[in-house]
Design a protein around this motif. Sequence first.
Motif, PDB file in Angstrom:
ATOM      1  N   UNK A   1       0.850  -1.187   0.000  1.00 30.02           N
ATOM      2  CA  UNK A   1       0.000   0.000   0.000  1.00 30.02           C
ATOM      3  C   UNK A   1       0.880   1.229   0.000  1.00 30.02           C
ATOM      4  N   UNK A   2       0.940   1.882  -1.129  1.00 28.68           N
ATOM      5  CA  UNK A   2       1.676   3.137  -1.198  1.00 28.68           C
ATOM      6  C   UNK A   2       0.842   4.238  -0.562  1.00 28.68           C
ATOM      7  N   UNK A   3       1.497   5.304  -0.173  1.00 32.21           N
ATOM      8  CA  UNK A   3       0.865   6.381   0.582  1.00 32.21           C
ATOM      9  C   UNK A   3      -0.380   6.896  -0.125  1.00 32.21           C
ATOM     10  N   UNK A   4      -1.509   6.853   0.571  1.00 35.68           N
ATOM     11  CA  UNK A   4      -2.759   7.396   0.047  1.00 35.68           C
ATOM     12  C   UNK A   4      -3.398   6.579  -1.058  1.00 35.68           C
ATOM     13  N   UNK A   5      -2.910   5.371  -1.252  1.00 38.13           N
ATOM     14  CA  UNK A   5      -3.433   4.550  -2.345  1.00 38.13           C
ATOM     15  C   UNK A   5      -4.088   3.272  -1.826  1.00 38.13           C
ATOM     16  N   UNK A   6      -4.643   2.523  -2.750  1.00 31.63           N
ATOM     17  CA  UNK A   6      -5.269   1.254  -2.402  1.00 31.63           C
ATOM     18  C   UNK A   6      -4.243   0.159  -2.229  1.00 31.63           C
ATOM     19  N   UNK A   7      -4.739  -1.061  -2.085  1.00 30.53           N
ATOM     20  CA  UNK A   7      -3.870  -2.213  -1.844  1.00 30.53           C
ATOM     21  C   UNK A   7      -3.527  -2.906  -3.145  1.00 30.53           C
ATOM     22  N   UNK A   8      -2.246  -3.214  -3.286  1.00 30.84           N
ATOM     23  CA  UNK A   8      -1.725  -3.863  -4.480  1.00 30.84           C
ATOM     24  C   UNK A   8      -1.306  -5.284  -4.111  1.00 30.84           C
ATOM     25  N   UNK A   9      -1.916  -6.266  -4.738  1.00 31.97           N
ATOM     26  CA  UNK A   9      -1.617  -7.667  -4.448  1.00 31.97           C
ATOM     27  C   UNK A   9      -0.179  -8.004  -4.825  1.00 31.97           C
TER      28      UNK A   9
ATOM     29  N   UNK B   1       2.606 -21.751   8.408  1.00 31.74           N
ATOM     30  CA  UNK B   1       3.049 -20.900   9.500  1.00 31.74           C
ATOM     31  C   UNK B   1       3.611 -19.589   8.953  1.00 31.74           C
ATOM     32  N   UNK B   2       4.678 -19.162   9.553  1.00 31.15           N
ATOM     33  CA  UNK B   2       5.240 -17.832   9.307  1.00 31.15           C
ATOM     34  C   UNK B   2       5.649 -17.659   7.844  1.00 31.15           C
ATOM     35  N   UNK B   3       5.493 -16.426   7.363  1.00 29.39           N
ATOM     36  CA  UNK B   3       5.947 -16.065   6.025  1.00 29.39           C
ATOM     37  C   UNK B   3       6.909 -14.888   6.123  1.00 29.39           C
ATOM     38  N   UNK B   4       7.898 -14.870   5.235  1.00 27.81           N
ATOM     39  CA  UNK B   4       8.793 -13.724   5.136  1.00 27.81           C
ATOM     40  C   UNK B   4       8.757 -13.180   3.715  1.00 27.81           C
ATOM     41  N   UNK B   5       8.697 -11.873   3.620  1.00 29.48           N
ATOM     42  CA  UNK B   5       8.781 -11.171   2.337  1.00 29.48           C
ATOM     43  C   UNK B   5      10.145 -10.498   2.302  1.00 29.48           C
ATOM     44  N   UNK B   6      10.925 -10.801   1.281  1.00 25.09           N
ATOM     45  CA  UNK B   6      12.267 -10.249   1.152  1.00 25.09           C
ATOM     46  C   UNK B   6      12.326  -9.312  -0.039  1.00 25.09           C
ATOM     47  N   UNK B   7      12.882  -8.137   0.195  1.00 20.75           N
ATOM     48  CA  UNK B   7      13.115  -7.186  -0.897  1.00 20.75           C
ATOM     49  C   UNK B   7      14.618  -6.978  -0.980  1.00 20.75           C
ATOM     50  N   UNK B   8      15.190  -7.322  -2.118  1.00 22.53           N
ATOM     51  CA  UNK B   8      16.637  -7.163  -2.306  1.00 22.53           C
ATOM     52  C   UNK B   8      16.924  -5.826  -2.987  1.00 22.53           C
ATOM     53  N   UNK B   9      18.077  -5.288  -2.654  1.00 24.80           N
ATOM     54  CA  UNK B   9      18.551  -4.043  -3.312  1.00 24.80           C
ATOM     55  C   UNK B   9      17.428  -3.005  -3.335  1.00 24.80           C
ATOM     56  N   UNK B  10      16.954  -2.643  -2.176  1.00 23.23           N
ATOM     57  CA  UNK B  10      15.787  -1.771  -2.079  1.00 23.23           C
ATOM     58  C   UNK B  10      15.986  -0.465  -2.845  1.00 23.23           C
ATOM     59  N   UNK B  11      14.867   0.015  -3.395  1.00 26.93           N
ATOM     60  CA  UNK B  11      14.810   1.275  -4.113  1.00 26.93           C
ATOM     61  C   UNK B  11      13.824   2.191  -3.407  1.00 26.93           C
ATOM     62  N   UNK B  12      13.902   3.484  -3.695  1.00 24.90           N
ATOM     63  CA  UNK B  12      13.017   4.427  -3.016  1.00 24.90           C
ATOM     64  C   UNK B  12      11.547   4.145  -3.336  1.00 24.90           C
ATOM     65  N   UNK B  13      11.276   3.631  -4.529  1.00 28.97           N
ATOM     66  CA  UNK B  13       9.885   3.346  -4.877  1.00 28.97           C
ATOM     67  C   UNK B  13       9.312   2.150  -4.117  1.00 28.97           C
ATOM     68  N   UNK B  14      10.182   1.442  -3.375  1.00 32.38           N
ATOM     69  CA  UNK B  14       9.699   0.350  -2.551  1.00 32.38           C
ATOM     70  C   UNK B  14       9.094   0.860  -1.241  1.00 32.38           C
ATOM     71  N   UNK B  15       9.287   2.123  -0.950  1.00 36.33           N
ATOM     72  CA  UNK B  15       8.724   2.703   0.275  1.00 36.33           C
ATOM     73  C   UNK B  15       7.207   2.579   0.253  1.00 36.33           C
ATOM     74  N   UNK B  16       6.664   1.949   1.270  1.00 36.46           N
ATOM     75  CA  UNK B  16       5.222   1.671   1.325  1.00 36.46           C
ATOM     76  C   UNK B  16       4.930   0.956   2.640  1.00 36.46           C
TER      77      UNK B  16
END
Lengths: 114, 115
Positions: free
Chosen positions: B37-45, B73-88
């Motif tokens: 969910x980016x700022x002020x936006x809806x949810x993106x699957x 059970x537990x899940x992990x979401x991994x983001x490699x080499x993060x970019x500014x557009x990943x901010x959410x």
Amino acid sequence: AQTVTQSQPEMSVQEAETVTLSCTYDTSESNYYLFWYKQPPSRQMILVIRQEAYKQQNATENRFSVNFQKAAKSFSLKISDSQLGDTAMYFCAFPETSGSRLTFGEGTQLTVNP
Amino acid sequence: GAGVSQSPSNKVTEKGKDVELRCDPISGHTALYWYRQRLGQGLEFLIYFQGNSAPDKSGLPSDRFSAERTGESVSTLTIQRTQQEDSAVYLCASSLGNRRGYGYTFGSGTRLTVV
């Protein structure tokens, strides 16, 4: 893919009054579910109400009710006796055919004023 | 547990670093979903897990994104080499199954800020 449209980015209402949030969707299916979720500033999404398409009776949960117009593909949420705690972003959501995801509208920010 | 738990609640990372986000679903919920969910936006699957079936990864925006889940059970979401557009805000949800009448129970999300 299904589409869900909420045409009101922002709405406001006075405390104790009634407000209606609109939602339209597109589908070729005849039997499905629709949901309204609330997201307060805490970020946690909370299920407000659900409607089964084959049921003609509109769903009601306390002060929250829906106006479901299947032929028009419209699913509006009515909040009666609005309270300050109702201030939140409201999302309409529609499950994909496979059940693997919900498609959300863009949301309506509702502000309840004292 | 009583609800869906996500950690960390907030994460600030430098551009280019890898991050891991964690989701602990409700016990017994076989389906698990990640949304962005980016700022002020809806949810993106992003991705969906159902039991031991192959996950639906069709929403992952690039190969920098990956997710794992062990059993139900537990899940992990991994983001490699993060970019500014990943901010959410990254939201996790679980459900009793993939039947369309089941609503989701959401966690409170992880707010990721890439600087």
